[in-house]
Motif scaffolding. Structure first.
Motif, PDB file in Angstrom:
ATOM      1  N   SER A  18       0.825  -1.213   0.000  1.00 15.71           N
ATOM      2  CA  SER A  18       0.000   0.000   0.000  1.00 15.71           C
ATOM      3  C   SER A  18       0.857   1.260   0.000  1.00 15.71           C
ATOM      4  O   SER A  18       0.416   2.304  -0.468  1.00 15.71           O
ATOM      5  CB  SER A  18      -0.956   0.002   1.191  1.00 15.71           C
ATOM      6  OG  SER A  18      -0.248   0.139   2.408  1.00 15.71           O
ATOM      7  N   GLY A  19       2.067   1.169   0.515  1.00 12.21           N
ATOM      8  CA  GLY A  19       2.966   2.317   0.484  1.00 12.21           C
ATOM      9  C   GLY A  19       3.535   2.590  -0.896  1.00 12.21           C
ATOM     10  O   GLY A  19       3.823   3.734  -1.244  1.00 12.21           O
ATOM     11  N   PHE A  20       3.707   1.548  -1.698  1.00  8.71           N
ATOM     12  CA  PHE A  20       4.299   1.710  -3.023  1.00  8.71           C
ATOM     13  C   PHE A  20       3.272   1.773  -4.144  1.00  8.71           C
ATOM     14  O   PHE A  20       3.486   2.431  -5.144  1.00  8.71           O
ATOM     15  CB  PHE A  20       5.276   0.559  -3.311  1.00  8.71           C
ATOM     16  CG  PHE A  20       6.528   0.625  -2.491  1.00  8.71           C
ATOM     17  CD1 PHE A  20       7.467   1.613  -2.703  1.00  8.71           C
ATOM     18  CD2 PHE A  20       6.751  -0.297  -1.482  1.00  8.71           C
ATOM     19  CE1 PHE A  20       8.616   1.689  -1.940  1.00  8.71           C
ATOM     20  CE2 PHE A  20       7.898  -0.243  -0.711  1.00  8.71           C
ATOM     21  CZ  PHE A  20       8.832   0.761  -0.945  1.00  8.71           C
ATOM     22  N   CYS A  21       2.174   1.050  -3.998  1.00  8.20           N
ATOM     23  CA  CYS A  21       1.190   0.957  -5.084  1.00  8.20           C
ATOM     24  C   CYS A  21      -0.210   0.892  -4.485  1.00  8.20           C
ATOM     25  O   CYS A  21      -0.738  -0.199  -4.239  1.00  8.20           O
ATOM     26  CB  CYS A  21       1.485  -0.284  -5.934  1.00  8.20           C
ATOM     27  SG  CYS A  21       0.324  -0.528  -7.282  1.00  8.20           S
ATOM     28  N   ILE A  22      -0.804   2.040  -4.248  1.00  8.77           N
ATOM     29  CA  ILE A  22      -2.121   2.090  -3.614  1.00  8.77           C
ATOM     30  C   ILE A  22      -3.203   1.460  -4.503  1.00  8.77           C
ATOM     31  O   ILE A  22      -4.181   0.908  -3.999  1.00  8.77           O
ATOM     32  CB  ILE A  22      -2.472   3.546  -3.226  1.00  8.77           C
ATOM     33  CG1 ILE A  22      -3.601   3.573  -2.220  1.00  8.77           C
ATOM     34  CG2 ILE A  22      -2.830   4.382  -4.431  1.00  8.77           C
ATOM     35  CD1 ILE A  22      -3.213   3.130  -0.859  1.00  8.77           C
ATOM     36  N   GLN A  23      -3.045   1.504  -5.832  1.00 11.62           N
ATOM     37  CA  GLN A  23      -4.041   0.928  -6.734  1.00 11.62           C
ATOM     38  C   GLN A  23      -3.953  -0.588  -6.812  1.00 11.62           C
ATOM     39  O   GLN A  23      -4.854  -1.230  -7.347  1.00 11.62           O
ATOM     40  CB  GLN A  23      -3.882   1.501  -8.156  1.00 11.62           C
ATOM     41  CG  GLN A  23      -4.219   2.959  -8.275  1.00 11.62           C
ATOM     42  CD  GLN A  23      -3.054   3.863  -7.870  1.00 11.62           C
ATOM     43  OE1 GLN A  23      -1.919   3.419  -7.779  1.00 11.62           O
ATOM     44  NE2 GLN A  23      -3.352   5.129  -7.614  1.00 11.62           N
ATOM     45  N   GLU A  28      -9.170  -1.380  -0.081  1.00 12.26           N
ATOM     46  CA  GLU A  28      -8.041  -1.240   0.836  1.00 12.26           C
ATOM     47  C   GLU A  28      -8.459  -1.280   2.306  1.00 12.26           C
ATOM     48  O   GLU A  28      -7.799  -1.926   3.123  1.00 12.26           O
ATOM     49  CB  GLU A  28      -7.285   0.054   0.551  1.00 12.26           C
ATOM     50  CG  GLU A  28      -6.066   0.222   1.427  1.00 12.26           C
ATOM     51  CD  GLU A  28      -5.368   1.541   1.214  1.00 12.26           C
ATOM     52  OE1 GLU A  28      -4.278   1.689   1.777  1.00 12.26           O
ATOM     53  OE2 GLU A  28      -5.896   2.416   0.504  1.00 12.26           O
ATOM     54  N   LYS A  29      -9.556  -0.623   2.654  1.00 15.57           N
ATOM     55  CA  LYS A  29      -9.991  -0.606   4.062  1.00 15.57           C
ATOM     56  C   LYS A  29     -10.312  -2.013   4.566  1.00 15.57           C
ATOM     57  O   LYS A  29      -9.941  -2.382   5.672  1.00 15.57           O
ATOM     58  CB  LYS A  29     -11.198   0.307   4.238  1.00 15.57           C
ATOM     59  CG  LYS A  29     -10.864   1.759   4.181  1.00 15.57           C
ATOM     60  CD  LYS A  29     -12.072   2.597   4.518  1.00 15.57           C
ATOM     61  CE  LYS A  29     -11.705   4.066   4.533  1.00 15.57           C
ATOM     62  NZ  LYS A  29     -12.817   4.891   4.983  1.00 15.57           N
ATOM     63  N   ILE A  30     -10.991  -2.794   3.758  1.00 11.94           N
ATOM     64  CA  ILE A  30     -11.363  -4.153   4.160  1.00 11.94           C
ATOM     65  C   ILE A  30     -10.125  -5.032   4.266  1.00 11.94           C
ATOM     66  O   ILE A  30      -9.963  -5.782   5.231  1.00 11.94           O
ATOM     67  CB  ILE A  30     -12.387  -4.753   3.170  1.00 11.94           C
ATOM     68  CG1 ILE A  30     -13.697  -3.988   3.241  1.00 11.94           C
ATOM     69  CG2 ILE A  30     -12.608  -6.232   3.443  1.00 11.94           C
ATOM     70  CD1 ILE A  30     -14.694  -4.352   2.179  1.00 11.94           C
ATOM     71  N   VAL A  31      -9.240  -4.946   3.285  1.00 11.33           N
ATOM     72  CA  VAL A  31      -8.024  -5.761   3.291  1.00 11.33           C
ATOM     73  C   VAL A  31      -7.165  -5.417   4.505  1.00 11.33           C
ATOM     74  O   VAL A  31      -6.665  -6.309   5.198  1.00 11.33           O
ATOM     75  CB  VAL A  31      -7.232  -5.584   1.974  1.00 11.33           C
ATOM     76  CG1 VAL A  31      -5.877  -6.240   2.061  1.00 11.33           C
ATOM     77  CG2 VAL A  31      -8.024  -6.128   0.800  1.00 11.33           C
TER      78      VAL A  31
END
Length: 59
Positions: A18-23, A28-31
């Motif tokens: 998530s720090g390098f590739c948010i897409q 994201e919140k669930i994961v």
């Protein structure tokens, strides 16, 4: 040691990703919530693991 790796490795991988590739992470919140809970579950499993496998702990 295996339970620790299984529970915490997804947390660290997802956080680095998530720090390098948010897409790269959908929902994201669930994961993040799931992998965080997985790490916390490891803490609740520790007493059971020690009680079952450690001879010193049983004494």
């Amino acid at each position: 040691m295996g339970v620790f790796v299984i529970c915490w490795l997804p947390f660290f991988v997802v956080n680095l990703l998530s720090g390098f590739c948010i897409q790269c992470i959908s929902n994201e919140k669930i994961v993040l919530a799931v992998v965080t809970w997985l790490g916390w579950i490891n803490s609740s499993m520790n007493p059971v693991i020690y009680a079952c496998w450690s001879r010193d702990f049983r004494r």
